[in-house]
Design an enzyme around this catalytic site. Sequence first.
Site, PDB file in Angstrom:
ATOM      1  N   GLU A 198      51.414  64.643  37.795  1.00  0.00           N
ATOM      2  CA  GLU A 198      51.945  63.441  37.132  1.00  0.00           C
ATOM      3  C   GLU A 198      52.763  62.569  38.074  1.00  0.00           C
ATOM      4  O   GLU A 198      53.884  62.152  37.750  1.00  0.00           O
ATOM      5  CB  GLU A 198      52.746  63.865  35.903  1.00  0.00           C
ATOM      6  CG  GLU A 198      51.882  64.642  34.909  1.00  0.00           C
ATOM      7  CD  GLU A 198      52.639  65.199  33.720  1.00  0.00           C
ATOM      8  OE1 GLU A 198      52.027  65.962  32.940  1.00  0.00           O
ATOM      9  OE2 GLU A 198      53.837  64.883  33.570  1.00  0.00           O
ATOM     10  N   GLU A 242      43.923  70.399  30.851  1.00  0.00           N
ATOM     11  CA  GLU A 242      44.902  70.729  29.784  1.00  0.00           C
ATOM     12  C   GLU A 242      44.423  70.202  28.425  1.00  0.00           C
ATOM     13  O   GLU A 242      45.191  69.642  27.653  1.00  0.00           O
ATOM     14  CB  GLU A 242      46.274  70.111  30.129  1.00  0.00           C
ATOM     15  CG  GLU A 242      46.812  70.491  31.498  1.00  0.00           C
ATOM     16  CD  GLU A 242      48.187  69.904  31.782  1.00  0.00           C
ATOM     17  OE1 GLU A 242      48.584  69.947  32.946  1.00  0.00           O
ATOM     18  OE2 GLU A 242      48.847  69.419  30.837  1.00  0.00           O
TER      19      GLU A 242
HETATM   20  O1  G3I Z   1      62.085  79.228  28.205  1.00  0.00           O
HETATM   21  C1  G3I Z   1      63.012  78.462  27.444  1.00  0.00           C
HETATM   22  C2  G3I Z   1      63.694  79.383  26.462  1.00  0.00           C
HETATM   23  O2  G3I Z   1      64.506  80.317  27.213  1.00  0.00           O
HETATM   24  C3  G3I Z   1      64.601  78.562  25.569  1.00  0.00           C
HETATM   25  O3  G3I Z   1      65.157  79.395  24.573  1.00  0.00           O
HETATM   26  C4  G3I Z   1      63.697  77.497  24.873  1.00  0.00           C
HETATM   27  C5  G3I Z   1      64.555  76.641  23.964  1.00  0.00           C
HETATM   28  O4  G3I Z   1      64.669  75.342  24.443  1.00  0.00           O
HETATM   29  O5  G3I Z   1      63.087  76.647  25.877  1.00  0.00           O
HETATM   30  C6  G3I Z   1      62.218  77.420  26.673  1.00  0.00           C
HETATM   31  O6  G3I Z   1      61.692  76.599  27.608  1.00  0.00           O
HETATM   32  C7  G3I Z   1      60.720  75.682  27.054  1.00  0.00           C
HETATM   33  C8  G3I Z   1      59.360  75.981  27.748  1.00  0.00           C
HETATM   34  O7  G3I Z   1      58.387  74.995  27.337  1.00  0.00           O
HETATM   35  C9  G3I Z   1      58.854  77.319  27.353  1.00  0.00           C
HETATM   36  O8  G3I Z   1      58.623  77.333  25.982  1.00  0.00           O
HETATM   37  C10 G3I Z   1      61.160  74.274  27.445  1.00  0.00           C
HETATM   38  O9  G3I Z   1      62.331  73.985  26.680  1.00  0.00           O
HETATM   39  C11 G3I Z   1      60.059  73.280  27.059  1.00  0.00           C
HETATM   40  O10 G3I Z   1      60.395  71.996  27.563  1.00  0.00           O
HETATM   41  C12 G3I Z   1      58.754  73.708  27.767  1.00  0.00           C
HETATM   42  O11 G3I Z   1      57.785  72.811  27.312  1.00  0.00           O
HETATM   43  C13 G3I Z   1      56.647  72.785  28.180  1.00  0.00           C
HETATM   44  C14 G3I Z   1      56.495  71.368  28.729  1.00  0.00           C
HETATM   45  O12 G3I Z   1      55.297  71.325  29.545  1.00  0.00           O
HETATM   46  C15 G3I Z   1      57.657  70.981  29.590  1.00  0.00           C
HETATM   47  O13 G3I Z   1      57.431  69.740  30.103  1.00  0.00           O
HETATM   48  C16 G3I Z   1      55.414  73.116  27.318  1.00  0.00           C
HETATM   49  O14 G3I Z   1      55.492  74.476  26.896  1.00  0.00           O
HETATM   50  C17 G3I Z   1      54.139  72.929  28.143  1.00  0.00           C
HETATM   51  O15 G3I Z   1      53.014  73.040  27.310  1.00  0.00           O
HETATM   52  C18 G3I Z   1      54.151  71.536  28.751  1.00  0.00           C
HETATM   53  O16 G3I Z   1      53.010  71.417  29.586  1.00  0.00           O
HETATM   54  C19 G3I Z   1      52.823  70.158  30.235  1.00  0.00           C
HETATM   55  C20 G3I Z   1      52.117  70.439  31.555  1.00  0.00           C
HETATM   56  O17 G3I Z   1      52.886  71.324  32.326  1.00  0.00           O
HETATM   57  C21 G3I Z   1      51.872  69.162  32.295  1.00  0.00           C
HETATM   58  N1  G3I Z   1      51.167  68.204  31.469  1.00  0.00           N
HETATM   59  C22 G3I Z   1      51.712  67.946  30.151  1.00  0.00           C
HETATM   60  C23 G3I Z   1      51.945  69.250  29.406  1.00  0.00           C
HETATM   61  C24 G3I Z   1      52.511  68.953  28.056  1.00  0.00           C
HETATM   62  O18 G3I Z   1      53.766  68.364  28.173  1.00  0.00           O
END
Ligand code: G3I
Length: 566
Positions: free
Chosen positions: A317, A434
């Site tokens: 990105e 994705e």
């Molecule tokens: O691991 C922590 C956990 O310890 C905590 O309790 C919880 C509560 O906030 O958060 C957990 O981390 C989260 C992580 O996912 C694991 O679930 C993050 O907050 C959350 O922001 C993160 O979201 C991920 C996101 O990328 C972050 O930008 C999504 O799962 C994931 O599907 C998403 O994937 C991205 C690709 O990498 C790039 N392209 C877009 C795609 C969707 O946004």
Amino acid sequence: MGGNGSVASATEVYGSIKPANDSLGTLYFTDYQSDASQVNVTLHPESNIICQISSANNYDKVQIDGLLSYSNRTEDFDTSEKMPYLSIELTDTMLTVNDEFVLLTATEKSGTDWGFNIIYPKAYTWVTEERQDSSGSYMVVAKVTSLDYSGQGDIEIGGDEDNTFQGYPNDDWSYDITDNTPLRTYADILGKKIGVAAASYRYDCSRNDGETGLVGNQFNIIVGENEMKFDATEPNKNSFNYGGSDAIVWVASRFNQEVRGHTLAWHSQVPEWVSQDGKKNNHNYTRQELLSILKNHIFNVVGKYKGKIVEWDVCNEVLDDDQSIVRTNPDAYKLRPSIWATYIGEDFIDSAFVWAHQADPQAKLYINDYGVEFMGGTKSEAYYNLVKRLIKSGIPIEGCGLQCHLTTGELDTLKLEKNIKRYAEIGMKCIITELDIALANPYSTDALERQAKEYGAITRVFLRNDNCPTMLIWGISDNHSWRQNQPLLYNSSLKPKPAYYNVHAQLRIAANRVTSVEKPSSLDELSIKEIRFYNMTGQLTTNPSGLVIKQTIYTNGTVITTKEIK
Ligand code: G3I
């Protein structure tokens, strides 16, 4: 564009021009600032100048005080040899033979290899000529040559082809509801990679059922949804945590799958010690310090999984969402502000690829982004420009990833395939990294059916294009997706949805097409001299198991090679 009055400067025309809109008048393209300077008007394929005629003395005109030229670039940044149109429309008129209409004048027309596609009204007989007036200016003049209707007006704009969206073919996945063959079996037959984003922190990776079972049994390649991102692998400076990423690699080894790494340099999910928000340089790092931080990270993480991870999203990105710049500068692209792009510069991308390649020369290296899926989008164009620039700079890039986070109704299969094909033309892979398709309206009765058809359409594009060897779905079940509206193949009770069955159907149909090689009827009479089996790496085997290559050698020397599952 319409109205009478004037337009200065350079104008790119993709759509239609209608002088004075619905009344009659002249539209001037002129630069009032200085008589000296000339304006430039560029007409693009299938642009249309619409001139209405009321009488020989009262009709629309276009006057260009400057250069009139043609570009074969479409608004979709595609190229087309289609010419611009000049349409003549009549208001309640009574014309006479030899009435002439100077519909367009320009100081100069550049190039002789283009001209107007004239669209005539359904009345009279006409000729239209390109002429030069005494001052050498270019004119398009239409003339009535007979009051009888010639039929010239029956040719309509674009009459020859209809590429409007015809809806999705009536995919039939009824057979697949009872066919328990995993997706990966058919993908293996086709030499394709069907994958999924796995989330080791969401389920027990030691199990063979539940989500882990689906991840392992259905797919032949997996990626960590979050496990290999900067904040997960290097939460503190130079202290690496491979717990999550090791779990992903372990699951893959248990289920004989490949692993792709996601991602090394991104503006999101960077640890606080690098930047508080992935953009600000709140630690006032110098360019050199940031370069060494990124280099150390890449060498450690890629080095750790050398030979275990087949490909990496090196940069994720990097493009700004606003790429309007390509409208005026077709070869341009604009990077989004980030701790890397802003405080190192664009070359952070080049360096990241070179370091990843040095850390694991076998790993295939990709750039990955969203909003770049369809031919015609400015961001899609900017992405293509960036990839071309990386190739020109000799960067070891294998290809680009299209994230494909879509909503039903957004898919344009034609533009997706055109986009993937143009990367093949520059020797690049273009993979789907994705995929998820959220329901635009979860309550409509055909929502899941529409979703299934779109998943099927994308799967066919994936299967039809050799430079698209991989398609990954971004998660297993709707309840664990990063987005709402049931975007994935399995529902929250891990039951396959119509979308799963249609992806299955497209893989099955394509695989059966490969395995059912027709045996020339004459061979039935001949006796089989020998049957040999080879494993998928081409070694002769006397104990064939799983997917094998079967070679049937007939007494007349004919050899039939097929693939079989033992
Ligand atoms: O691991 C922590 C956990 O310890 C905590 O309790 C919880 C509560 O906030 O958060 C957990 O981390 C989260 C992580 O996912 C694991 O679930 C993050 O907050 C959350 O922001 C993160 O979201 C991920 C996101 O990328 C972050 O930008 C999504 O799962 C994931 O599907 C998403 O994937 C991205 C690709 O990498 C790039 N392209 C877009 C795609 C969707 O946004």
